[in-house]
Design an enzyme around this catalytic site. Structure first.
Site, PDB file in Angstrom:
ATOM      1  CE1 TYR A 133      -3.654   2.539   0.490  1.00 28.46           C
ATOM      2  CE2 TYR A 133      -2.447   3.289   2.423  1.00 28.46           C
ATOM      3  CZ  TYR A 133      -3.468   3.470   1.497  1.00 28.46           C
ATOM      4  OH  TYR A 133      -4.280   4.564   1.580  1.00 28.46           O
TER       5      TYR A 133
ATOM      6  CG  ASP B 176       5.539   3.848   1.128  1.00 24.53           C
ATOM      7  OD1 ASP B 176       5.772   4.485   2.174  1.00 24.53           O
ATOM      8  OD2 ASP B 176       4.405   3.737   0.630  1.00 24.53           O
TER       9      ASP B 176
ATOM     10  CE  LYS C 265       0.365   4.931   8.469  1.00 24.32           C
ATOM     11  NZ  LYS C 265       0.515   4.194   7.229  1.00 24.32           N
TER      12      LYS C 265
HETATM   13  C1  LIG Z   1       0.047   4.780   5.852  1.00 27.86           C
HETATM   14  C2  LIG Z   1       0.842   4.527   4.626  1.00 27.86           C
HETATM   15  C3  LIG Z   1       0.761   5.355   3.494  1.00 27.86           C
HETATM   16  C4  LIG Z   1      -0.232   6.477   3.380  1.00 27.86           C
HETATM   17  O1  LIG Z   1      -0.025   7.491   4.316  1.00 27.86           O
HETATM   18  P1  LIG Z   1      -1.234   8.507   4.634  1.00 27.86           P
HETATM   19  O2  LIG Z   1      -0.642   9.464   5.604  1.00 27.86           O
HETATM   20  O3  LIG Z   1      -2.346   7.667   5.176  1.00 27.86           O
HETATM   21  O4  LIG Z   1      -1.590   9.137   3.326  1.00 27.86           O
HETATM   22  C5  LIG Z   1       1.612   5.117   2.437  1.00 27.86           C
HETATM   23  N1  LIG Z   1       2.497   4.108   2.479  1.00 27.86           N
HETATM   24  C6  LIG Z   1       2.607   3.289   3.534  1.00 27.86           C
HETATM   25  C7  LIG Z   1       3.639   2.209   3.533  1.00 27.86           C
HETATM   26  C8  LIG Z   1       1.777   3.462   4.642  1.00 27.86           C
HETATM   27  O5  LIG Z   1       1.876   2.626   5.679  1.00 27.86           O
END
Ligand SMILES: *Cc1c(COP(=O)(O)O)cnc(C)c1O
Length: 431
Positions: free
Chosen positions: A146, A241, A269
């Site tokens: 994701y 990511d 996060k």
């Molecule tokens: C949470 C997450 C996102 C998206 O971040 P948001 O602040 O919710 O837009 C993208 N990549 C990873 C790996 C994530 O865990």
């Protein structure tokens, strides 16, 4: 739904009238577990409090940012001081500088960093940099990873090596979707074939080096090393990511753990201490392509918001010496040991990120490294555990495929309480 009609049910009825599904992010609606969501009013330490005044031991921790727990006093003091000085400046300011200097001093592959407002925005921007740097347009992503909800990333393949990706959402621009290629996790042969055919068209490959948004799917280091080698052999860029994993598994995220240096990273996060934030960064010459230094445009009215920057800094300062990671590892290991007795529940864990996966057919074999290895009844089994846990005052993320988090605010007693409740429910379910 066994819970008696509560304030939460009334609020949910009202919320559904004014917002889609009654929520502002889909998983919060409890569709994955059935029933109606509990409305929370606040949190302190390891606990959440609902609108009826009930307390829950929280293992969702706002989906990851709260590595220090809810309302950590030092983060709170930093945010309050920022609030008192004025909370939005729209100018150059020293707070983002301090955070950027801390990060670039400690993470060698992040020589330059730009703050944005979410992980999604960070990914959008990093992809733009990759395209700007290479003059190529295709992006390779992995099934089950994701990367936020930008059009080009809302895709995964059916199974195996899909040439025509299947969108996970309506409303995606077909031209954008066709710029994304999807590869399976944990399959170096498929990866090599993909690069053989498309390698020269790729601007970048993007991966969660520790996939943690569709269960927790630890990858073999050799798989990540093969990816790195193929990406660079074909003149593309490697984007890690690490929105969920950076500062969570160690100060340098999974890149630090695996000793693989990506060209670009996306962060989020934990980096904002629980305030809305994201960031992207990487090698200096790539980041120098970003406006106003270079031709790749990216901007944000609220970017580097002082509250988020100061809360983030106060969070990272508590993580810098690495001691908390040792404590979280010990807590995680304790949970793992306790659950090794559960007959039908498997636990996959890396540091303070854990994932519970149950099946009526017996404890699923671990490690699971791809979504194909999930037992077919994992969702149903989780839903059956979720509500009894909630009744016992334990809150997990309301979906079988979300991970759980431990924080500095969790104690051995908290972890033991989770393990004891799971073992009791598991014994009952398998009796
Ligand atoms: C949470 C997450 C996102 C998206 O971040 P948001 O602040 O919710 O837009 C993208 N990549 C990873 C790996 C994530 O865990």
């Amino acid at each position: 739904m066994s819970r008696a009609a509560s304030r939460s049910d009334e609020l949910f009825t009202r919320a559904r009238r004014v917002s889609p599904g009654g929520v502002h992010s889909p998983v919060r609606a409890f569709r994955g577990v059935g029933g109606t969501p509990v409305f929370m009013t606040g949190g302190a330490g390891a606990c959440l409090r609902d609108v009826d005044g009930r307390e829950y031991l929280d293992f969702c921790m706002a989906f990851g940012p709260l590595i220090l727990g809810h309302a950590d006093p030092r983060v709170r003091a930093a945010a309050e001081a920022a609030l008192a000085r004025g909370w939005s400046l729209g100018t150059a300011e020293p707070y983002s500088l301090e955070l950027a200097e801390l990060i670039t001093a400690r993470i060698p592959w992040v020589q330059s960093i730009r703050f944005v407002n979410s992980g999604t925005e960070a990914v959008m921007s990093a992809l733009r940099v990759a395209r700007g740097a290479t003059g190529r347009s295709k992006i390779l992503k992995f099934e089950g990873c994701y990367h936020g909800h930008t059009d080009s990333m809302l895709l995964r393949a059916g199974s195996g090596l899909a040439e025509a990706p299947v969108p996970d959402s309506a409303g995606l621009a077909p031209d954008v979707v066709h710029e994304t290629l999807i590869a399976p996790l944990d399959d170096t042969a498929a990866l090599a074939a993909m690069f053989e055919r498309h390698g020269r068209e790729l601007a970048a490959a993007i991966i969660e080096p520790l996939p943690a948004n569709y269960g927790l799917l630890p990858q073999r280091t050799e798989f990540l090393q093969t990816l790195e080698r193929l990406v660079h052999a074909h003149g593309a860029l490697l984007i890690f990511d690490e929105v969920i994993s950076v500062f969570r598994l160690g100060f340098q995220g999974y890149a630090g753990v695996s000793a693989i240096q990506p060209d670009l990273v996306t962060y989020g996060k934990v980096i904002g201490g629980g305030f809305p934030v994201g960031a992207y960064g990487g090698r200096r010459e790539l980041m120098e392509l970003v406006a106003p230094a270079g031709p790749v445009y990216q901007a944000g009215t609220l970017s580097a918001n002082p509250l988020a920057m100061c809360a983030g800094l106060a969070t990272l300062q508590q993580l810098e010496d690495g001691r908390l990671y040792e404590r979280l590892e010990a807590l995680g290991a304790r949970l793992e040991r306790a659950l090794s007795r559960a007959p039908t529940i498997a636990l996959q864990r890396v540091g303070s990120i854990f994932w519970l996966c149950g099946s009526a057919g017996g404890r699923p074999a671990t490690p699971m490294r791809t979504p194909q290895s999930f037992p077919p009844d994992a969702g149903k089994r989780f839903a059956a555990l979720f509500h009894p846990l909630l009744e016992r005052g334990i809150y997990l993320a309301p979906s079988a495929f979300e991970v759980g988090f431990l924080s500095a605010a969790h104690s051995e007693e908290h972890v033991d309480a989770l393990a004891a409740a799971l073992i009791e429910l598991d014994a009952r379910a398998s009796a």
